[in-house]
Write a protein that holds these residues in place. Structure first.
Motif, PDB file in Angstrom:
ATOM      1  N   LYS A  18       0.831  -1.148  -0.075  1.00  0.00           N
ATOM      2  CA  LYS A  18      -0.064   0.034  -0.102  1.00  0.00           C
ATOM      3  C   LYS A  18       1.094   1.366  -0.031  1.00  0.00           C
ATOM      4  O   LYS A  18       0.308   2.325  -0.207  1.00  0.00           O
ATOM      5  N   THR A  19       2.035   1.042   0.288  1.00  0.00           N
ATOM      6  CA  THR A  19       3.042   2.424   0.215  1.00  0.00           C
ATOM      7  C   THR A  19       4.433   2.209  -0.750  1.00  0.00           C
ATOM      8  O   THR A  19       4.819   1.118  -1.184  1.00  0.00           O
ATOM      9  N   ARG A  20       4.995   3.177  -0.687  1.00  0.00           N
ATOM     10  CA  ARG A  20       6.075   3.268  -1.392  1.00  0.00           C
ATOM     11  C   ARG A  20       7.261   2.688  -0.476  1.00  0.00           C
ATOM     12  O   ARG A  20       7.056   2.770   0.678  1.00  0.00           O
ATOM     13  N   PRO A  21       8.624   2.032  -1.130  1.00  0.00           N
ATOM     14  CA  PRO A  21       9.276   1.468   0.110  1.00  0.00           C
ATOM     15  C   PRO A  21      10.410   2.503   0.669  1.00  0.00           C
ATOM     16  O   PRO A  21      10.189   3.434  -0.206  1.00  0.00           O
ATOM     17  N   ALA A  22      10.729   2.319   1.706  1.00  0.00           N
ATOM     18  CA  ALA A  22      11.552   3.258   2.324  1.00  0.00           C
ATOM     19  C   ALA A  22      12.828   2.569   2.845  1.00  0.00           C
ATOM     20  O   ALA A  22      12.606   1.163   3.194  1.00  0.00           O
ATOM     21  N   MET A  23      13.797   3.156   3.062  1.00  0.00           N
ATOM     22  CA  MET A  23      14.919   2.343   3.735  1.00  0.00           C
ATOM     23  C   MET A  23      15.179   3.538   5.077  1.00  0.00           C
ATOM     24  O   MET A  23      15.067   4.635   5.094  1.00  0.00           O
ATOM     25  N   ILE A  24      15.502   2.575   6.116  1.00  0.00           N
ATOM     26  CA  ILE A  24      15.917   3.213   7.310  1.00  0.00           C
ATOM     27  C   ILE A  24      17.251   2.665   8.078  1.00  0.00           C
ATOM     28  O   ILE A  24      17.569   1.533   7.961  1.00  0.00           O
ATOM     29  N   LEU A  25      18.153   3.727   8.442  1.00  0.00           N
ATOM     30  CA  LEU A  25      19.342   3.367   8.901  1.00  0.00           C
ATOM     31  C   LEU A  25      19.235   3.339  10.422  1.00  0.00           C
ATOM     32  O   LEU A  25      18.577   4.407  10.861  1.00  0.00           O
ATOM     33  N   GLN A  26      19.461   2.366  10.973  1.00  0.00           N
ATOM     34  CA  GLN A  26      19.556   2.434  12.590  1.00  0.00           C
ATOM     35  C   GLN A  26      20.922   2.490  12.963  1.00  0.00           C
ATOM     36  O   GLN A  26      21.835   1.521  12.648  1.00  0.00           O
ATOM     37  N   SER A  27      21.332   3.422  13.643  1.00  0.00           N
ATOM     38  CA  SER A  27      22.801   3.640  14.001  1.00  0.00           C
ATOM     39  C   SER A  27      22.806   3.669  15.736  1.00  0.00           C
ATOM     40  O   SER A  27      22.193   4.393  16.151  1.00  0.00           O
ATOM     41  N   ILE A  28      23.461   2.629  15.988  1.00  0.00           N
ATOM     42  CA  ILE A  28      23.783   2.509  17.521  1.00  0.00           C
ATOM     43  C   ILE A  28      25.037   2.555  18.025  1.00  0.00           C
ATOM     44  O   ILE A  28      25.869   2.048  17.545  1.00  0.00           O
ATOM     45  N   ARG A  29      25.463   3.647  18.878  1.00  0.00           N
ATOM     46  CA  ARG A  29      26.578   4.163  19.285  1.00  0.00           C
ATOM     47  C   ARG A  29      26.809   3.700  20.630  1.00  0.00           C
ATOM     48  O   ARG A  29      26.129   3.995  21.612  1.00  0.00           O
TER      49      ARG A  29
END
Length: 101
Positions: free
Chosen positions: A57-68
């Motif tokens: 139902k939606t356009r694809p997206a990319m998410i960056l998870q950064s844990i320091r």
């Protein structure tokens, strides 16, 4: 919690309009799939993992998870790419299932 569950909960927390909502199952109920697509280099102070968010139902997206990690302190940050593409690959990046990714 597994990393993709943490990511889904964080995305839900950012997108849920109702303040104080703690039920994050809605992201899966909406048919949004979360998939690990790239891991950052090993032996660094932070982890940088990319996840795809896809739905019929939606356009694809990319998410960056950064844990320091800094001693006993942990800093968690996120970036989103609404065009559904990944940035240029660092030669040290790993694919899912490779070297602990």
């Amino acid at each position: 919690m597994k990393p993709h569950e943490i990511l889904a909960a964080t995305v839900a927390a950012l997108l849920v309009p109702a303040v104080g909502t703690t039920n994050y199952d809605w992201i899966y109920e909406k048919g949004i799939a979360v998939k690990l697509v790239r891991c950052g280099p090993v032996y660094t102070e932070s982890t940088n993992n990319w996840y795809s968010l896809t739905s019929g139902k939606t356009r694809p997206a990319m998410i960056l998870q950064s844990i320091r990690y800094d001693g006993n302190q942990v800093q968690d940050s996120y970036s989103i790419r609404l065009d559904g593409t990944l940035p240029a690959r660092d030669p040290r990046d790993r694919n899912p299932g490779v070297s602990g990714c």
